[in-house]
Design a protein around this motif. Structure first.
Motif, short mmCIF file in Angstrom:
data_model
loop_
_atom_site.label_atom_id
_atom_site.label_comp_id
_atom_site.label_asym_id
_atom_site.label_seq_id
_atom_site.Cartn_x
_atom_site.Cartn_y
_atom_site.Cartn_z
N ALA A 173 0.83 -1.21 0.00
CA ALA A 173 0.00 0.00 0.00
C ALA A 173 0.87 1.26 0.00
O ALA A 173 0.58 2.24 -0.70
N GLY A 174 1.95 1.22 0.78
CA GLY A 174 2.83 2.37 0.83
C GLY A 174 3.52 2.64 -0.49
O GLY A 174 3.74 3.79 -0.86
N SER A 175 3.84 1.58 -1.24
CA SER A 175 4.48 1.77 -2.55
C SER A 175 3.54 2.44 -3.54
O SER A 175 3.95 3.27 -4.34
N VAL A 176 2.27 2.05 -3.49
CA VAL A 176 1.28 2.70 -4.36
C VAL A 176 1.15 4.18 -3.99
O VAL A 176 1.15 5.06 -4.86
N LEU A 177 1.03 4.46 -2.70
CA LEU A 177 0.94 5.85 -2.26
C LEU A 177 2.20 6.62 -2.62
O LEU A 177 2.14 7.81 -2.95
N TYR A 178 3.34 5.95 -2.56
CA TYR A 178 4.61 6.59 -2.92
C TYR A 178 4.55 7.09 -4.36
O TYR A 178 4.94 8.23 -4.65
N LEU A 179 4.08 6.26 -5.27
CA LEU A 179 3.99 6.66 -6.68
C LEU A 179 3.02 7.82 -6.87
O LEU A 179 3.28 8.74 -7.67
N VAL A 180 1.91 7.80 -6.15
CA VAL A 180 0.96 8.90 -6.24
C VAL A 180 1.60 10.21 -5.76
O VAL A 180 1.45 11.26 -6.39
N LEU A 181 2.34 10.14 -4.66
CA LEU A 181 2.98 11.34 -4.13
C LEU A 181 4.08 11.85 -5.05
O LEU A 181 4.27 13.06 -5.20
N VAL A 182 4.82 10.94 -5.69
CA VAL A 182 5.83 11.36 -6.67
C VAL A 182 5.14 12.10 -7.82
O VAL A 182 5.64 13.12 -8.30
N ALA A 183 4.01 11.58 -8.27
CA ALA A 183 3.27 12.24 -9.35
C ALA A 183 2.82 13.64 -8.93
O ALA A 183 2.93 14.60 -9.72
N LEU A 184 2.33 13.78 -7.71
CA LEU A 184 1.88 15.09 -7.24
C LEU A 184 3.05 16.05 -7.06
O LEU A 184 2.93 17.25 -7.34
N LEU A 185 4.18 15.53 -6.59
CA LEU A 185 5.39 16.35 -6.49
C LEU A 185 5.79 16.87 -7.86
O LEU A 185 6.08 18.06 -8.05
N ALA A 186 5.80 15.99 -8.85
CA ALA A 186 6.18 16.38 -10.21
C ALA A 186 5.18 17.35 -10.80
O ALA A 186 5.56 18.30 -11.51
N LEU A 187 3.90 17.14 -10.51
CA LEU A 187 2.87 18.06 -11.01
C LEU A 187 3.09 19.46 -10.45
O LEU A 187 2.99 20.46 -11.18
N GLY A 188 3.38 19.54 -9.15
CA GLY A 188 3.62 20.85 -8.54
C GLY A 188 4.84 21.53 -9.11
O GLY A 188 4.81 22.73 -9.43
N VAL A 189 5.92 20.79 -9.28
CA VAL A 189 7.14 21.37 -9.85
C VAL A 189 6.90 21.83 -11.28
O VAL A 189 7.32 22.93 -11.68
N ALA A 190 6.21 21.01 -12.07
CA ALA A 190 5.95 21.37 -13.47
C ALA A 190 5.08 22.61 -13.58
O ALA A 190 5.29 23.45 -14.47
N THR A 191 4.11 22.74 -12.70
CA THR A 191 3.23 23.92 -12.73
C THR A 191 4.01 25.18 -12.36
O THR A 191 3.78 26.25 -12.91
N ALA A 192 4.95 25.03 -11.43
CA ALA A 192 5.76 26.17 -11.02
C ALA A 192 6.78 26.55 -12.09
O ALA A 192 6.99 27.73 -12.38
N VAL A 193 7.42 25.54 -12.70
CA VAL A 193 8.49 25.79 -13.67
C VAL A 193 7.94 26.08 -15.06
O VAL A 193 8.48 26.91 -15.80
N ARG A 194 6.90 25.33 -15.46
CA ARG A 194 6.19 25.49 -16.73
C ARG A 194 6.95 24.99 -17.94
O ARG A 194 6.43 24.98 -19.03
N GLU A 195 8.16 24.56 -17.79
CA GLU A 195 8.97 24.08 -18.92
C GLU A 195 9.36 22.64 -18.65
O GLU A 195 9.87 22.31 -17.57
N ALA A 196 9.12 21.75 -19.64
CA ALA A 196 9.22 20.31 -19.42
C ALA A 196 10.62 19.87 -19.00
O ALA A 196 10.78 19.17 -18.00
N ALA A 197 11.63 20.24 -19.77
CA ALA A 197 12.98 19.75 -19.49
C ALA A 197 13.46 20.19 -18.12
O ALA A 197 14.03 19.38 -17.36
N GLY A 198 13.24 21.44 -17.78
CA GLY A 198 13.66 21.93 -16.47
C GLY A 198 12.93 21.24 -15.34
O GLY A 198 13.54 20.89 -14.31
N ALA A 199 11.62 21.04 -15.50
CA ALA A 199 10.83 20.39 -14.45
C ALA A 199 11.25 18.94 -14.27
O ALA A 199 11.38 18.45 -13.14
N ILE A 200 11.44 18.23 -15.38
CA ILE A 200 11.86 16.82 -15.28
C ILE A 200 13.22 16.72 -14.61
O ILE A 200 13.45 15.88 -13.73
N GLY A 201 14.16 17.59 -15.01
CA GLY A 201 15.48 17.58 -14.40
C GLY A 201 15.43 17.85 -12.91
O GLY A 201 16.13 17.19 -12.13
#
Length: 278
Positions: A173-201
């Motif tokens: 269960a924790g591993s599934v939640l871990y993936l969800v939280l990683v996705a939300l972290l990436a979503l927040g960073v991408a929204t703040a940065v707005r540029e794909a390469a920079g956000a992914i890096g």
């Protein structure tokens, strides 16, 4: 004394807010469902997660009783690889709209930017929850079948992997939640940065470089502190089922650290989304 007009206005505003969120959720779900990359990336994440877990289960041997290996963590080791694909998917879910200019249409249809961000987060969390569950269950099933051939047998102190075992269920269960939280972290960073390469890096750097820096630090006390705040190291502590008391941070507390990273990224994203032009 209450005023009927004020009550009606409040009710109308509340209904409008719920209507905006519902409309935004439907729109974000449609975008994810119809985007060509979404399905492929989710399948890739599941395939990589299971494949790496299978490879690890085959490679690691437990020839003697009490070999000290964590069979559950071995079976779920692919999460550390599959998370990269989930992070890329989350970034592209936002950066694609900025790159095409479609974000202006989105914000015109739903003027409340926090509502838009909430809908994006909810839709993304739902698809990652589903794919993450499939990846974790398949990894555990593969581990149950493969690990006995690598010496993880009852004779060596290892029962077959099963979700009826409390620590195994927590790790799954924790591993599934871990993936969800990683996705939300990436979503927040991408929204703040707005540029794909920079956000992914930035996201991949937080996930993979943070543990490397912690290992380079010579002072054991500082090393432990860095491990306690590392998104990946702390978050994946939830997978540990053997000697969890020896970890720098407890399993659920570690997942809580990742949740704080995700919350901070989404909060920053919401603030920047509210303040600046599309």
């Amino acid at each position: 004394m209450s005023h009927p007009g004020g009550t009606r206005a409040t009710a109308t505003a509340g209904s409008a807010g719920r209507g905006d969120l519902g409309r935004a959720l439907r729109a974000e779900w449609t975008k994810l469902r119809t985007a060509g990359d979404t399905g492929r990336l989710l399948l890739l994440a599941v395939a990589l997660t299971v494949a790496v877990g299978c490879g690890t289960a085959r490679a690691v041997k437990c020839p003697d009783a009490g070999c000290g290996q964590d069979a559950v963590k071995l079976a779920l080791s692919g999460i550390a690889v599959g998370q990269a694909v989930i992070a890329v998917l989350a970034v592209l879910a936002v950066s694609g709209e900025y790159g095409s200019g479609m974000i202006r249409t989105t914000l015109t249809a739903v003027p409340s930017r926090i509502t838009v961000l909430t809908a994006k987060a909810a839709a993304l969390a739902a698809v990652v929850l589903a794919s993450g569950t499939a990846a974790v269950l398949a990894s555990l099933l593969a581990g149950r079948l493969i690990l006995p051939g690598s010496g993880f047998t009852p004779a060596h102190g290892y029962a077959p992997l099963s979700l009826t075992d409390g620590p195994t269920l927590r790790a799954a269960a924790g591993s599934v939640l871990y993936l969800v939280l990683v996705a939300l972290l990436a979503l927040g960073v991408a929204t703040a940065v707005r540029e794909a390469a920079g956000a992914i890096g930035l996201v991949l750097g937080l996930l993979y470089l943070f543990p490397v820096v912690a290992q380079v630090v010579g002072d054991p006390q500082w090393q432990r502190h860095l491990q306690q705040i590392s998104p990946m190291t702390a978050g994946l502590a939830v997978q540990v089922t053997v000697r969890p008391h020896e970890l720098p941070i407890g399993p659920w507390a570690g997942l809580g650290v990742l949740a704080l990273w995700a919350a901070a990224a989404l909060s920053a994203a919401g603030l920047l989304l509210h303040r600046r032009d599309a």
